[in-house]
Design an enzyme around this catalytic site. Structure first.
Site, mmCIF file in Angstrom:
data_model
loop_
_atom_site.group_PDB
_atom_site.id
_atom_site.type_symbol
_atom_site.label_atom_id
_atom_site.label_comp_id
_atom_site.label_asym_id
_atom_site.label_seq_id
_atom_site.Cartn_x
_atom_site.Cartn_y
_atom_site.Cartn_z
ATOM 1 C CE LYS A 1 0.804 1.240 4.447
ATOM 2 N NZ LYS A 1 1.891 2.622 4.606
ATOM 3 N N PRO B 1 9.609 -4.632 -0.385
ATOM 4 C CG PRO B 1 10.636 -2.589 -1.160
ATOM 5 C CD PRO B 1 9.656 -3.430 -1.627
ATOM 6 C CB ALA C 1 9.914 -0.498 2.513
ATOM 7 C CB ALA D 1 1.404 -2.130 4.646
ATOM 8 C CG ASP E 1 -0.418 0.063 8.128
ATOM 9 O OD1 ASP E 1 -1.100 0.976 8.139
ATOM 10 O OD2 ASP E 1 0.846 0.190 7.818
HETATM 11 O O1 C5P Z 1 -0.282 -1.163 15.057
HETATM 12 P P1 C5P Z 1 1.303 -1.306 14.814
HETATM 13 O O2 C5P Z 1 1.886 -2.116 15.474
HETATM 14 O O3 C5P Z 1 1.506 -1.500 13.285
HETATM 15 O O4 C5P Z 1 1.935 0.093 15.021
HETATM 16 C C1 C5P Z 1 3.358 0.420 15.071
HETATM 17 C C2 C5P Z 1 3.726 1.585 16.103
HETATM 18 O O5 C5P Z 1 2.866 2.709 15.260
HETATM 19 C C3 C5P Z 1 2.714 1.492 17.204
HETATM 20 O O6 C5P Z 1 3.845 0.948 18.247
HETATM 21 C C4 C5P Z 1 2.479 3.160 17.590
HETATM 22 O O7 C5P Z 1 3.765 3.661 18.011
HETATM 23 C C5 C5P Z 1 2.348 3.641 16.230
HETATM 24 N N1 C5P Z 1 1.017 3.846 15.773
HETATM 25 C C6 C5P Z 1 0.317 5.045 16.444
HETATM 26 N N2 C5P Z 1 -0.923 5.255 15.917
HETATM 27 C C7 C5P Z 1 -1.455 4.447 15.310
HETATM 28 C C8 C5P Z 1 -1.007 3.546 14.603
HETATM 29 C C9 C5P Z 1 0.244 3.078 14.568
HETATM 30 O O8 C5P Z 1 0.874 5.713 17.213
HETATM 31 N N3 C5P Z 1 -3.062 4.840 15.002
#
Ligand code: C5P
Length: 285
Positions: A10, A94, A97, A100, A136
């Site tokens: 994405k 990749p 990157a 996602a 994501d």
């Molecule tokens: O949900 P995921 O593990 O992919 O998110 C990675 C990091 O991105 C989280 O630990 C958080 O720090 C940040 N994040 C955020 N707000 C979101 C999505 C992700 O702060 N809505």
């Protein structure tokens, strides 16, 4: 018995944060669309209830750290199914990157295991499960084009943006998403993306407005920590594109161009500066 699933990458056409939540995540507004750069996930039925994983890339983990592995595990736990799966990932996106890749592998595993294990879960149920794996993943289950809100799990479907080329350049660094979000000070964001305008432009198929209004509030943070990402953006702008933006928390930078000739020219110009350069179509729907 086996099933095969495509796991497309994405890009974020816009990425905005409205506030920091009490759970530490950010309340987001992001317009995302899938592109024709994809991993392939083959899933083989195992009757011994084990989950095993292999990958064509040495860069991805083969255990619970892999989001695809976690997706199969979660699905098994939530449904109580007494079956296993061998997951084979052909990696083309990749790693780390901003595209996602890992989330899309997880989404494809949810879709694929749903078929392989004949679970009969709806897309809505798979999207809800996806939110347990990562922010994501719900979008990656949904695929196409959508406005994502909340942590990323509240999705409104949008039509596909007009057909164009997406030229991507990934500098040889990995950017930890959590680090970037941690440095974000929502009350100090100077230019919020105009999400409404972008939604309208996508509905109207207005390519010019889409390309001009792409914006990502994480860009300044990643640029400060990794100046080479900003340099790639500047270079692409100089070579000429209708719009240029960093995807997610980076480090991949993508450009939109309309014609085959301009996509080819841009790829050739970038090859000397960046080893990982791709030109692909928007999948969008
Ligand atoms: O949900 P995921 O593990 O992919 O998110 C990675 C990091 O991105 C989280 O630990 C958080 O720090 C940040 N994040 C955020 N707000 C979101 C999505 C992700 O702060 N809505």
């Amino acid at each position: 018995m086996f099933v095969s699933e495509k796991a497309p990458a994405k890009i974020n056409l816009t990425l905005d944060a409205l506030c920091k939540r009490t759970d530490g995540y950010h309340e987001l507004e992001s317009i995302m669309t899938t592109i024709d750069l994809a991993d392939r996930i083959d899933l083989f039925l195992r009757n011994d209830q084990k989950i095993t994983l292999e990958s064509s890339s040495g860069l991805v983990p083969h255990d619970e750290k892999n989001l695809a592995y976690r997706a199969a595990l979660l699905l098994r736990e939530k449904t109580g199914i007494r079956k296993g799966v061998h997951i084979r990932i052909y990696k083309h996106i990749p790693v780390a990157a901003g595209l996602a890749g890992g989330s899309s592998d997880a989404a494809a595993t949810l879709r694929g295991c749903n078929r392989l294990w004949r679970l009969g879960l709806t897309d809505k149920e798979l999207i809800e499960l996806g939110a347990y794996i990562g922010s994501d993943v719900p979008f990656c289950v949904h695929a196409g084009t959508a406005l994502a809100k909340g942590r990323g799990e509240i999705l409104s479907t949008l039509p596909s943006p007009p057909l164009c080329w997406v030229v991507l350049a990934k500098p040889p660094i990995s950017v930890p998403t959590a680090d970037i979000f941690q440095r974000l000070k929502v009350d100090q964001i100077q230019d919020h993306p105009d999400t409404k305008k972008m939604v309208q432009a996508i509905h109207e198929g207005d390519y010019g407005t889409i390309a001009k209004n792409m914006a990502n509030i994480l860009e300044p943070i990643t640029f400060e920590l990794y100046p080479e990402v900003q340099k790639i953006k500047e270079r692409i702008k100089k070579f000429g594109a209708d719009g240029v933006l960093m995807s997610g928390s980076g480090p991949t930078v993508f450009a939109l161009v309309k014609t085959d000739a301009r996509a080819k020219r841009l790829v050739n110009s970038l090859r000397g500066f960046c080893r990982q350069v791709f030109a692909v179509r928007i999948l969008g729907a």
